[in-house]
Motif scaffolding. Structure first.
Motif, PDB file in Angstrom:
ATOM      1  N   LYS A  63       0.816  -1.301  -0.032  1.00 26.38           N
ATOM      2  CA  LYS A  63      -0.009  -0.116   0.119  1.00 26.38           C
ATOM      3  C   LYS A  63       0.737   1.072  -0.085  1.00 26.38           C
ATOM      4  O   LYS A  63       0.721   2.143  -0.718  1.00 26.38           O
ATOM      5  CB  LYS A  63      -0.979  -0.084   1.196  1.00 26.38           C
ATOM      6  N   ASN A  64       1.760   1.245   0.756  1.00 23.86           N
ATOM      7  CA  ASN A  64       2.791   2.514   0.831  1.00 23.86           C
ATOM      8  C   ASN A  64       3.952   2.366  -0.080  1.00 23.86           C
ATOM      9  O   ASN A  64       4.869   3.169  -0.004  1.00 23.86           O
ATOM     10  CB  ASN A  64       3.241   2.411   2.394  1.00 23.86           C
ATOM     11  N   GLY A  65       4.047   1.450  -0.796  1.00 21.92           N
ATOM     12  CA  GLY A  65       5.128   1.540  -1.752  1.00 21.92           C
ATOM     13  C   GLY A  65       6.419   1.346  -1.024  1.00 21.92           C
ATOM     14  O   GLY A  65       7.536   1.537  -1.870  1.00 21.92           O
ATOM     15  N   ILE A  66       6.555   0.863  -0.067  1.00 16.84           N
ATOM     16  CA  ILE A  66       8.012   0.609   0.910  1.00 16.84           C
ATOM     17  C   ILE A  66       8.733  -0.472   0.187  1.00 16.84           C
ATOM     18  O   ILE A  66      10.164  -0.420  -0.087  1.00 16.84           O
ATOM     19  CB  ILE A  66       7.766   0.446   2.089  1.00 16.84           C
ATOM     20  N   ASP A  67       8.088  -1.630  -0.255  1.00 14.62           N
ATOM     21  CA  ASP A  67       8.852  -2.492  -0.889  1.00 14.62           C
ATOM     22  C   ASP A  67       9.564  -2.116  -2.412  1.00 14.62           C
ATOM     23  O   ASP A  67      10.798  -2.511  -2.669  1.00 14.62           O
ATOM     24  CB  ASP A  67       7.857  -3.858  -0.932  1.00 14.62           C
ATOM     25  N   VAL A  68       8.830  -1.359  -2.880  1.00 14.14           N
ATOM     26  CA  VAL A  68       9.371  -1.195  -4.382  1.00 14.14           C
ATOM     27  C   VAL A  68      10.258  -0.113  -4.053  1.00 14.14           C
ATOM     28  O   VAL A  68      11.465   0.008  -4.749  1.00 14.14           O
ATOM     29  CB  VAL A  68       8.324  -0.320  -5.252  1.00 14.14           C
ATOM     30  N   LEU A  69      10.404   0.826  -3.072  1.00 15.12           N
ATOM     31  CA  LEU A  69      11.235   1.974  -2.845  1.00 15.12           C
ATOM     32  C   LEU A  69      12.283   1.426  -2.480  1.00 15.12           C
ATOM     33  O   LEU A  69      13.669   1.683  -2.738  1.00 15.12           O
ATOM     34  CB  LEU A  69      10.748   2.880  -1.612  1.00 15.12           C
ATOM     35  N   PHE A  70      12.527   0.427  -1.456  1.00 17.95           N
ATOM     36  CA  PHE A  70      13.470  -0.529  -0.876  1.00 17.95           C
ATOM     37  C   PHE A  70      14.279  -1.195  -1.971  1.00 17.95           C
ATOM     38  O   PHE A  70      15.769  -0.967  -2.102  1.00 17.95           O
ATOM     39  CB  PHE A  70      13.371  -1.219   0.314  1.00 17.95           C
ATOM     40  N   GLY A  71      13.682  -1.895  -2.751  1.00 19.52           N
ATOM     41  CA  GLY A  71      14.280  -2.361  -3.928  1.00 19.52           C
ATOM     42  C   GLY A  71      14.791  -1.382  -4.824  1.00 19.52           C
ATOM     43  O   GLY A  71      15.981  -1.764  -5.383  1.00 19.52           O
ATOM     44  N   SER A  72      14.247  -0.450  -5.131  1.00 21.10           N
ATOM     45  CA  SER A  72      14.861   0.684  -6.288  1.00 21.10           C
ATOM     46  C   SER A  72      16.138   1.182  -5.342  1.00 21.10           C
ATOM     47  O   SER A  72      17.275   1.045  -6.231  1.00 21.10           O
ATOM     48  CB  SER A  72      14.219   1.735  -6.395  1.00 21.10           C
ATOM     49  N   LEU A  73      16.428   1.439  -4.092  1.00 28.74           N
ATOM     50  CA  LEU A  73      17.278   2.275  -3.301  1.00 28.74           C
ATOM     51  C   LEU A  73      18.657   1.111  -3.430  1.00 28.74           C
ATOM     52  O   LEU A  73      19.731   1.398  -3.743  1.00 28.74           O
ATOM     53  CB  LEU A  73      17.007   2.275  -1.705  1.00 28.74           C
ATOM     54  N   LEU A  74      18.210  -0.248  -3.366  1.00 23.43           N
ATOM     55  CA  LEU A  74      19.220  -1.314  -3.221  1.00 23.43           C
ATOM     56  C   LEU A  74      19.829  -1.451  -4.705  1.00 23.43           C
ATOM     57  O   LEU A  74      20.991  -1.464  -4.913  1.00 23.43           O
ATOM     58  CB  LEU A  74      18.833  -2.773  -2.688  1.00 23.43           C
ATOM     59  N   ARG A  75      18.915  -1.347  -5.457  1.00 20.24           N
ATOM     60  CA  ARG A  75      19.385  -1.374  -6.859  1.00 20.24           C
ATOM     61  C   ARG A  75      20.480  -0.218  -7.337  1.00 20.24           C
ATOM     62  O   ARG A  75      21.626  -0.287  -7.829  1.00 20.24           O
ATOM     63  CB  ARG A  75      18.664  -1.294  -8.081  1.00 20.24           C
ATOM     64  N   HIS A  76      20.111   0.966  -6.822  1.00 18.39           N
ATOM     65  CA  HIS A  76      20.836   2.179  -7.074  1.00 18.39           C
ATOM     66  C   HIS A  76      22.358   2.409  -6.456  1.00 18.39           C
ATOM     67  O   HIS A  76      23.359   2.586  -7.038  1.00 18.39           O
ATOM     68  CB  HIS A  76      20.047   3.706  -6.664  1.00 18.39           C
ATOM     69  N   VAL A  77      22.320   1.578  -5.208  1.00 21.83           N
ATOM     70  CA  VAL A  77      23.352   1.512  -4.322  1.00 21.83           C
ATOM     71  C   VAL A  77      24.327   0.457  -5.151  1.00 21.83           C
ATOM     72  O   VAL A  77      25.745   0.576  -5.239  1.00 21.83           O
ATOM     73  CB  VAL A  77      22.921   0.996  -2.960  1.00 21.83           C
ATOM     74  N   ILE A  78      23.838  -0.581  -5.528  1.00 27.81           N
ATOM     75  CA  ILE A  78      24.761  -1.712  -6.382  1.00 27.81           C
ATOM     76  C   ILE A  78      25.275  -1.037  -7.677  1.00 27.81           C
ATOM     77  O   ILE A  78      26.391  -1.362  -7.939  1.00 27.81           O
ATOM     78  CB  ILE A  78      23.948  -2.876  -6.589  1.00 27.81           C
ATOM     79  N   GLN A  79      24.434  -0.233  -8.232  1.00 31.10           N
ATOM     80  CA  GLN A  79      24.961   0.230  -9.570  1.00 31.10           C
ATOM     81  C   GLN A  79      25.916   1.233  -9.409  1.00 31.10           C
ATOM     82  O   GLN A  79      26.882   1.337 -10.147  1.00 31.10           O
ATOM     83  CB  GLN A  79      23.768   0.745 -10.280  1.00 31.10           C
ATOM     84  N   LEU A  80      25.786   2.336  -8.642  1.00 30.76           N
ATOM     85  CA  LEU A  80      26.317   3.699  -8.459  1.00 30.76           C
ATOM     86  C   LEU A  80      27.570   3.317  -7.426  1.00 30.76           C
ATOM     87  O   LEU A  80      28.558   3.974  -7.461  1.00 30.76           O
ATOM     88  CB  LEU A  80      25.569   4.586  -7.972  1.00 30.76           C
ATOM     89  N   LYS A  81      27.488   2.401  -6.493  1.00 29.43           N
ATOM     90  CA  LYS A  81      28.504   2.314  -5.650  1.00 29.43           C
ATOM     91  C   LYS A  81      28.979   3.916  -4.700  1.00 29.43           C
ATOM     92  O   LYS A  81      30.174   4.109  -4.804  1.00 29.43           O
ATOM     93  CB  LYS A  81      29.604   1.531  -6.205  1.00 29.43           C
TER      94      LYS A  81
END
Length: 203
Positions: A63-81
């Protein structure tokens, strides 16, 4: 013979508590009047929460989109380092991923770098991309509300000039040196404290 004294039982003496009454409650309250505790699934201390709680948690995250947000943050951290992954995630939530991007040269998040560049432009009154000790003195007098003694002013300027750990000794502070100095000063500051510091510099 002398009369035997009559033994009287005082009504004020404590009475023996009924075995059917709770010892921690007034005698007028019986055990049968106590509320019954209903056993719950979570009281069993299972290794995993019961299915109902698990479903409620999943519904809240969706409902709050937290799972999507957290997944997006993890992908950015892995890509951008980023140099500071935790700060990147905090800035992404508080501002946006664009302003959370960390400058490889200084480690500063984009939103902090932008604010410090604004301060530098105010100091750089001649627009040469470098700050002299006279420009620093003028800035401190105008915005700091006081005139520093020459030795203190020289100390502040030396710290800025050696922001990159080297210092070229040309008597000028570059934008890069300025940003490096403040990246070290503000490294452990939360965003609110950093914003207060910048506001204090230019008030």
């Amino acid at each position: 013979d002398s009369a035997q004294p009559t033994r009287h039982t005082s009504s004020s003496q404590p009475q023996k508590r009924s075995a059917r009454l709770s010892p921690s409650l007034p005698t007028c309250v019986s055990e049968t009047a106590m509320p019954q505790v209903v056993s719950r699934d979570v009281d069993a201390l299972d290794a995993l929460p019961d299915a109902k709680l698990k479903a409620q948690d999943a519904a809240y995250l969706t409902k709050n989109g937290i799972d999507v947000l957290f997944g997006s943050l993890l992908r950015h951290v892995i890509q951008l380092k980023p140099a500071d992954p935790l700060q990147y995630m905090i800035d992404s939530v508080e501002y946006s991923p664009e302003y959370a991007t960390q400058d490889p040269a200084t480690g500063l998040p984009e939103h902090r770098k932008n604010r410090l560049q604004d301060v530098f432009r105010i100091m750089d009154s001649q627009g040469l991309g470098k700050i002299s000790i006279n420009e620093l003195h003028a800035f401190m007098t105008k915005y700091g509300g006081q005139t520093l003694p020459p030795e203190e002013l020289e100390s502040v300027f030396t710290d800025l000039e050696s922001g990159d750990g080297r210092g070229d000794g040309n008597g000028l502070v570059s934008l890069h040196q300025f940003l490096l100095f403040f990246s070290k000063v503000a490294r452990s500051m939360p965003n609110a404290q950093f914003n207060e510091m910048v506001a204090e510099l230019t008030k």
